[in-house]
Design an enzyme around this catalytic site. Structure first.
Site, short mmCIF file in Angstrom:
data_model
loop_
_atom_site.label_atom_id
_atom_site.label_comp_id
_atom_site.label_asym_id
_atom_site.label_seq_id
_atom_site.Cartn_x
_atom_site.Cartn_y
_atom_site.Cartn_z
N LYS A 100 0.82 -1.23 0.00
CA LYS A 100 0.00 0.00 0.00
C LYS A 100 0.84 1.26 0.00
CE LYS A 100 0.52 -1.95 4.08
NZ LYS A 100 0.37 -3.29 4.60
N GLU A 124 -5.18 -5.60 -5.14
CA GLU A 124 -6.25 -6.06 -4.24
C GLU A 124 -5.74 -6.25 -2.81
OE1 GLU A 124 -9.75 -6.72 -5.05
OE2 GLU A 124 -9.49 -6.38 -2.91
N LYS A 200 -4.18 3.33 3.21
CA LYS A 200 -5.28 2.51 2.68
C LYS A 200 -6.51 3.38 2.43
CE LYS A 200 -3.60 -1.71 4.96
NZ LYS A 200 -3.59 -2.44 6.22
N1 HSE Z 1 0.21 -4.30 9.12
C1 HSE Z 1 -0.97 -4.37 8.32
C2 HSE Z 1 -2.16 -4.56 9.26
C3 HSE Z 1 -0.86 -5.52 7.37
O1 HSE Z 1 -1.95 -4.84 10.44
O2 HSE Z 1 -3.29 -4.39 8.83
C4 HSE Z 1 -1.93 -5.58 6.34
O3 HSE Z 1 -1.88 -4.48 5.49
#
Ligand code: HSE
Length: 395
Positions: A100, A124, A200
């Protein structure tokens, strides 16, 4: 047979290799051809791995091999992952990724390079671990307008908050557990500081609005400052404190923020616990839609990576082509305009608080929820002289 390469053999890379091997026959039957991992790029050697003979240390081996048309990048971090991805796309090879950080920083450029070279850059696994969210956002909201995104987007912090609330674990113990389960980033400050959630959120906002916010411009709070007393008071009232990435449309423009929020007992995100992620999307005219699943860890993330690999093989190397542009000044409202009701806990008498914030609903000793919503900037001005105050936004 199609031959592919993996960049990175950490938690996600190893999980993807294991998944492709475990479901080898199923995949071959579905695609009508088998998928073979020819190379795995990593700095380390893995002499005891069943994939030991695929490990290479030189990226040129992969980018120069004409048999390799599809690569999964699972290295993490911006560099050299971005540089390798760009080089591969420029050579007409498709790339799928769980990274990401690269998508949030360079997604606009990489998607454009992919389009020009008739290949795909698919991501994805970059949001929501194993939850199908990126492809649905590119296809299943085409007829509507997404107005709000509210997501628990980080498995590590949701695991920590759940363990602290339900099991009385300390922050340090819960974080160590999340790390041992392979949920956390190499440097967990990206998780606990909210930066992973923020990236995200930016990716989802780009898909929803066509505008990729610059993640450094999105106000981002982590979970370190959450008070155990507030968690206790709110839990008693049936509410949960959740680290959320939120995009809400205000006055026709997207406004993004990453912060801990109060989710009331009836809110669909209230019960999203442990490593699970939940993404609530409100679109016109559809209304609310909720996506729920495991948000981190080897198997869920590998599942999303493998689904991208197999979709491109089945549907064509140029079959995934979302477009969005980088945010220009004025495209988005600044985070300080983000407007929400507030939870407040302060020793100031209720009458004085009501005079300032309007109607209040008591949730505990000296703890209230406001009936009115305030922008971040208006709220900051209102609490300037209140003294000691603990506050959270309410979703
Ligand atoms: N470190 C991230 C989380 C991993 O804990 O969501 C997944 O993107």
């Amino acid at each position: 047979m199609i031959q592919i390469a993996l960049l990175g053999f950490g938690v996600v890379g190893a999980g993807t290799a294991a998944l492709l091997r475990k479901h080898e026959a199923l995949i071959a039957a579905r695609l009508g051809q088998s998928v073979r991992i020819k190379y795995i790029l990593d700095l380390r050697d893995f002499p005891n791995s069943p994939f030991a003979d695929r490990i290479v240390h030189d990226f040129n081996v992969i980018q120069n091999d004409p048999e390799i048309a599809l690569i999964a990048e699972m290295m993490g971090g911006e560099h050299p992952a971005y540089d390798y991805t760009k080089a591969l796309l420029l050579r007409g090879k498709s790339v799928v990724t769980s990274n990401k950080a690269v998508v949030a920083a360079f997604g606009v450029e990489l998607l454009e390079i992919a389009r020009q070279n008739h290949v795909s850059y698919a991501f994805e696994a970059s949001v929501g671990g194993g939850i199908p969210i990126i492809r649905p956002m590119t296809t299943d909201f085409l007829s509507g307008q997404i107005q709000t995104i509210a997501g628990i987007l980080n498995g590590t912090t949701n695991y920590i908050l759940t363990q602290m609330k339900d099991c009385g674990k300390t922050y340090a113990d819960a974080l160590a557990e999340a790390q041992s389960k392979g949920y956390a980033e190499k440097d967990p400050t990206a998780d606990v500081g909210g930066f992973d959630t923020c990236r995200k959120l930016c990716i989802l906002t780009a898909l929803a609005t066509g505008i990729l916010p610059q993640y450094t411009e999105v106000h981002t709070e982590g979970i370190a400052a959450i008070s155990a007393e507030d968690v206790r008071i709110l839990a008693h009232a049936g509410c949960a404190v959740k680290l959320l990435g939120v995009m809400q449309t205000q006055n026709g423009k997207p406004c993004c923020i990453t912060a801990p929020f109060v989710c009331s007992e009836k809110h669909p995100l209230n019960n999203v616990n442990d490593v699970f992620n939940g993404i609530l999307i409100h679109a016109d005219p559809l209304g609310d839609t909720m996506f729920y699943g495991r948000g981190a860890g080897a198997d869920p993330t590998a599942s999303a990576v493998a689904n991208d690999i197999l979709s491109l093989i089945r549907d064509g190397m140029d079959s995934f082509a979302p477009t969005f542009v980088s945010a220009r000044p004025g495209d988005l409202l600044p985070s300080q305009d983000f407007t929400a009701r507030r939870y407040i806990r302060t020793a100031m008498p209720k009458e004085a608080l009501t005079a300032r914030f309007g109607d209040l609903h008591a949730v505990g000793d000296d703890a209230y929820c406001t009936a009115a919503a305030f922008s971040d900037s208006a709220f900051a001005a209102l609490i300037k002289d209140v003294g000691q105050i603990s506050t959270l936004r309410i979703l």
